[in-house]
Write a protein that holds these residues in place. Structure first.
Motif, mmCIF file in Angstrom:
data_model
loop_
_atom_site.group_PDB
_atom_site.id
_atom_site.type_symbol
_atom_site.label_atom_id
_atom_site.label_comp_id
_atom_site.label_asym_id
_atom_site.label_seq_id
_atom_site.Cartn_x
_atom_site.Cartn_y
_atom_site.Cartn_z
ATOM 1 N N SER A 123 0.808 -1.215 0.000
ATOM 2 C CA SER A 123 0.000 0.000 0.000
ATOM 3 C C SER A 123 0.849 1.277 0.000
ATOM 4 C CB SER A 123 -0.902 0.006 1.243
ATOM 5 O OG SER A 123 -1.361 1.313 1.500
ATOM 6 N N PRO A 124 0.607 2.167 -0.954
ATOM 7 C CA PRO A 124 1.362 3.432 -0.968
ATOM 8 C C PRO A 124 1.002 4.334 0.219
ATOM 9 C CG PRO A 124 -0.388 3.465 -2.618
ATOM 10 C CD PRO A 124 -0.351 2.073 -2.068
ATOM 11 N N PHE A 125 -0.229 4.227 0.715
ATOM 12 C CA PHE A 125 -0.618 5.041 1.876
ATOM 13 C C PHE A 125 0.063 4.530 3.144
ATOM 14 C CE2 PHE A 125 -4.402 5.925 -0.843
ATOM 15 C CZ PHE A 125 -4.317 7.306 -0.856
ATOM 16 N N ALA A 142 -6.575 -5.505 2.666
ATOM 17 C CA ALA A 142 -7.593 -4.481 2.394
ATOM 18 C C ALA A 142 -7.946 -4.525 0.918
ATOM 19 C CB ALA A 142 -7.073 -3.103 2.783
ATOM 20 N N ILE A 143 -9.115 -5.066 0.623
ATOM 21 C CA ILE A 143 -9.578 -5.166 -0.760
ATOM 22 C C ILE A 143 -10.983 -4.569 -0.816
ATOM 23 C CG2 ILE A 143 -10.183 -6.762 -2.628
ATOM 24 C CD1 ILE A 143 -8.162 -8.750 -1.369
ATOM 25 N N THR A 144 -11.159 -3.575 -1.686
ATOM 26 C CA THR A 144 -12.422 -2.826 -1.716
ATOM 27 C C THR A 144 -13.643 -3.735 -1.767
ATOM 28 O OG1 THR A 144 -11.248 -1.119 -2.921
ATOM 29 C CG2 THR A 144 -13.641 -0.998 -2.959
ATOM 30 N N LEU A 186 -14.159 1.862 7.450
ATOM 31 C CA LEU A 186 -14.260 1.930 5.993
ATOM 32 C C LEU A 186 -13.384 0.881 5.308
ATOM 33 C CD1 LEU A 186 -14.338 5.824 5.555
ATOM 34 C CD2 LEU A 186 -16.255 4.223 5.549
ATOM 35 N N ASN A 187 -12.817 -0.044 6.123
ATOM 36 C CA ASN A 187 -12.027 -1.157 5.579
ATOM 37 C C ASN A 187 -10.712 -0.709 4.953
ATOM 38 O OD1 ASN A 187 -11.989 -4.109 5.018
ATOM 39 N ND2 ASN A 187 -11.936 -3.455 2.876
ATOM 40 N N LYS A 188 -10.227 0.461 5.374
ATOM 41 C CA LYS A 188 -9.014 0.967 4.721
ATOM 42 C C LYS A 188 -7.800 0.863 5.632
ATOM 43 C CE LYS A 188 -11.391 4.133 1.664
ATOM 44 N NZ LYS A 188 -11.112 4.070 0.282
ATOM 45 N N PRO A 239 -3.868 2.681 5.825
ATOM 46 C CA PRO A 239 -3.447 2.391 7.192
ATOM 47 C C PRO A 239 -4.490 2.834 8.226
ATOM 48 C CG PRO A 239 -2.437 4.430 6.440
ATOM 49 C CD PRO A 239 -3.197 3.882 5.271
ATOM 50 N N ASP A 296 -7.313 8.865 8.489
ATOM 51 C CA ASP A 296 -6.595 8.084 7.514
ATOM 52 C C ASP A 296 -5.104 8.438 7.568
ATOM 53 O OD1 ASP A 296 -6.657 10.598 6.403
ATOM 54 O OD2 ASP A 296 -7.722 10.043 4.602
ATOM 55 N N SER A 297 -4.391 8.168 6.469
ATOM 56 C CA SER A 297 -2.935 8.332 6.509
ATOM 57 C C SER A 297 -2.515 9.769 6.815
ATOM 58 C CB SER A 297 -2.321 7.872 5.184
ATOM 59 O OG SER A 297 -2.743 8.693 4.114
ATOM 60 N N ALA A 298 -3.288 10.741 6.328
ATOM 61 C CA ALA A 298 -2.913 12.146 6.580
ATOM 62 C C ALA A 298 -2.970 12.447 8.073
ATOM 63 C CB ALA A 298 -3.839 13.074 5.793
ATOM 64 N N ASP A 353 -5.222 8.095 -4.418
ATOM 65 C CA ASP A 353 -6.607 7.574 -4.416
ATOM 66 C C ASP A 353 -7.054 7.259 -5.847
ATOM 67 O OD1 ASP A 353 -7.513 7.527 -1.726
ATOM 68 O OD2 ASP A 353 -7.786 9.704 -1.729
ATOM 69 N N ILE A 397 -5.557 4.169 -7.289
ATOM 70 C CA ILE A 397 -6.120 2.939 -6.724
ATOM 71 C C ILE A 397 -7.458 2.609 -7.397
ATOM 72 C CG2 ILE A 397 -7.121 1.992 -4.600
ATOM 73 C CD1 ILE A 397 -4.664 3.244 -3.156
ATOM 74 N N ALA A 399 -4.789 -4.137 -1.350
ATOM 75 C CA ALA A 399 -3.455 -3.890 -0.816
ATOM 76 C C ALA A 399 -3.160 -4.863 0.314
ATOM 77 C CB ALA A 399 -3.350 -2.475 -0.295
HETATM 78 N N1 LIG Z 1 -7.555 8.261 2.231
HETATM 79 C C1 LIG Z 1 -7.053 7.016 2.751
HETATM 80 C C2 LIG Z 1 -6.913 6.010 1.629
HETATM 81 C C3 LIG Z 1 -6.431 4.661 2.110
HETATM 82 C C4 LIG Z 1 -6.691 3.582 1.068
HETATM 83 O O1 LIG Z 1 -7.389 3.779 0.040
HETATM 84 N N2 LIG Z 1 -6.142 2.392 1.317
HETATM 85 C C5 LIG Z 1 -6.391 1.258 0.453
HETATM 86 C C6 LIG Z 1 -5.146 0.423 0.313
HETATM 87 S S1 LIG Z 1 -3.830 1.302 -0.448
HETATM 88 C C7 LIG Z 1 -7.455 0.396 1.118
HETATM 89 O O2 LIG Z 1 -7.355 0.161 2.299
HETATM 90 N N3 LIG Z 1 -8.446 -0.096 0.358
HETATM 91 C C8 LIG Z 1 -9.445 -0.967 0.858
HETATM 92 C C9 LIG Z 1 -10.859 -0.520 0.610
HETATM 93 O O3 LIG Z 1 -11.038 0.515 -0.060
HETATM 94 O O4 LIG Z 1 -11.790 -1.192 1.067
HETATM 95 C C10 LIG Z 1 -5.719 7.263 3.464
HETATM 96 O O5 LIG Z 1 -5.076 8.275 3.162
HETATM 97 O O6 LIG Z 1 -5.355 6.492 4.358
#
Ligand SMILES: N[C@@H](CCC(=O)N[C@@H](CS)C(=O)NCC(=O)O)C(=O)O
Length: 216
Positions: free
Chosen positions: A9-11, A35-37, A50-52, A54, A66-68, A105, A108, A216
């Motif tokens: 994951s880049p985040f 983490a898979i959408t 939101l399953n995301k 980091p 989120d990451s920010a 984003d 992805i 990811a």
């Molecule tokens: N805005 C979020 C984006 C994080 C994100 O999109 N992570 C992806 C992996 S790189 C994820 O967890 N996707 C799973 C999903 O969308 O359910 C952040 O900055 O942390």
């Protein structure tokens, strides 16, 4: 603290680079979280609704995302200087970091669309994603003189992580040829120990059972 983490994951990479730059990485326990959408992960969602990834689980149980938010929290914890304290420079750096985050984003969801069966891929969506990604890269190329490789800030970290992610998932874009100044800058920042220690790795095979899809 515990970090819902993945080597793909880049985040997550952005958070780990930030932690390394601040000398905090050893205090972070990494939990490999898939983490898979389209395949929500209940164990991850218990902490990250939101399953995301980091997502950072603090010692008192509160979870930051989120990451920010995580990066700013780490900077605050360490008393770091990855964020200009005030003035116009602060807003420029935050705006540039947002551009890099937004581009990430976009990449992805673009990759998600590209990973679908060809007959159900939406051509207008693919074209729009590419147009926006190229525009964002053009803006970063035009601002390359403002990017740092020595005394770096949060925008430099975010731009480094998104450009390097292009190598991983969008090799066909040949971005290093199309945006040569960014390429030269990226090569320098990639030489930092924090970037070298976090090179994106595809561990799909190692975790094959649960890693189906464009996640990811
Ligand atoms: N805005 C979020 C984006 C994080 C994100 O999109 N992570 C992806 C992996 S790189 C994820 O967890 N996707 C799973 C999903 O969308 O359910 C952040 O900055 O942390």
């Amino acid at each position: 603290v515990k970090l819902h983490w993945s080597p793909r994951s880049p985040f997550v990479r952005k958070v780990m680079v930030t932690a390394l730059e601040l000398g905090l990485a050893e205090r972070i326990e990494r939990i490999r979280s898939v983490a898979i959408t389209q395949t929500p992960n209940p164990a991850l969602m218990a902490d990250s609704p939101l399953n995301k990834i980091p997502a950072l689980v603090l010692d008192d149980g509160e979870v930051l995302y989120d990451s920010a938010v995580i990066c700013e929290y780490l900077n605050d914890l360490a008393g770091g200087d990855l964020y200009p304290k005030g003035g116009r420079e602060r807003w420029t750096v935050l705006r540039r970091a947002s551009l890099a985050n937004g581009l990430t984003d976009l990449l992805i969801i673009w990759r998600g669309e590209r990973s679908r069966a060809p007959e159900i891929q939406s051509k207008p969506h693919l074209a729009a994603y590419e147009l926006k990604a190229r525009r964002a890269m053009d803006v970063l190329e035009a601002e390359v003189d403002k990017l740092n490789t020595d005394k770096i800030n949060i925008a430099d970290i975010a731009v480094a992580c998104v450009t390097s992610y292009l190598d991983f998932r969008f090799a066909d874009l040949e971005w290093r040829k199309a945006w040569p100044k960014l390429d030269a800058w990226n090569r320098q920042i990639e030489a930092r120990p924090s970037m070298k220690a976090t090179v994106i790795v595809d561990d799909t095979e190692a975790a094959a059972a649960s890693l189906q899809g464009a996640g990811a």
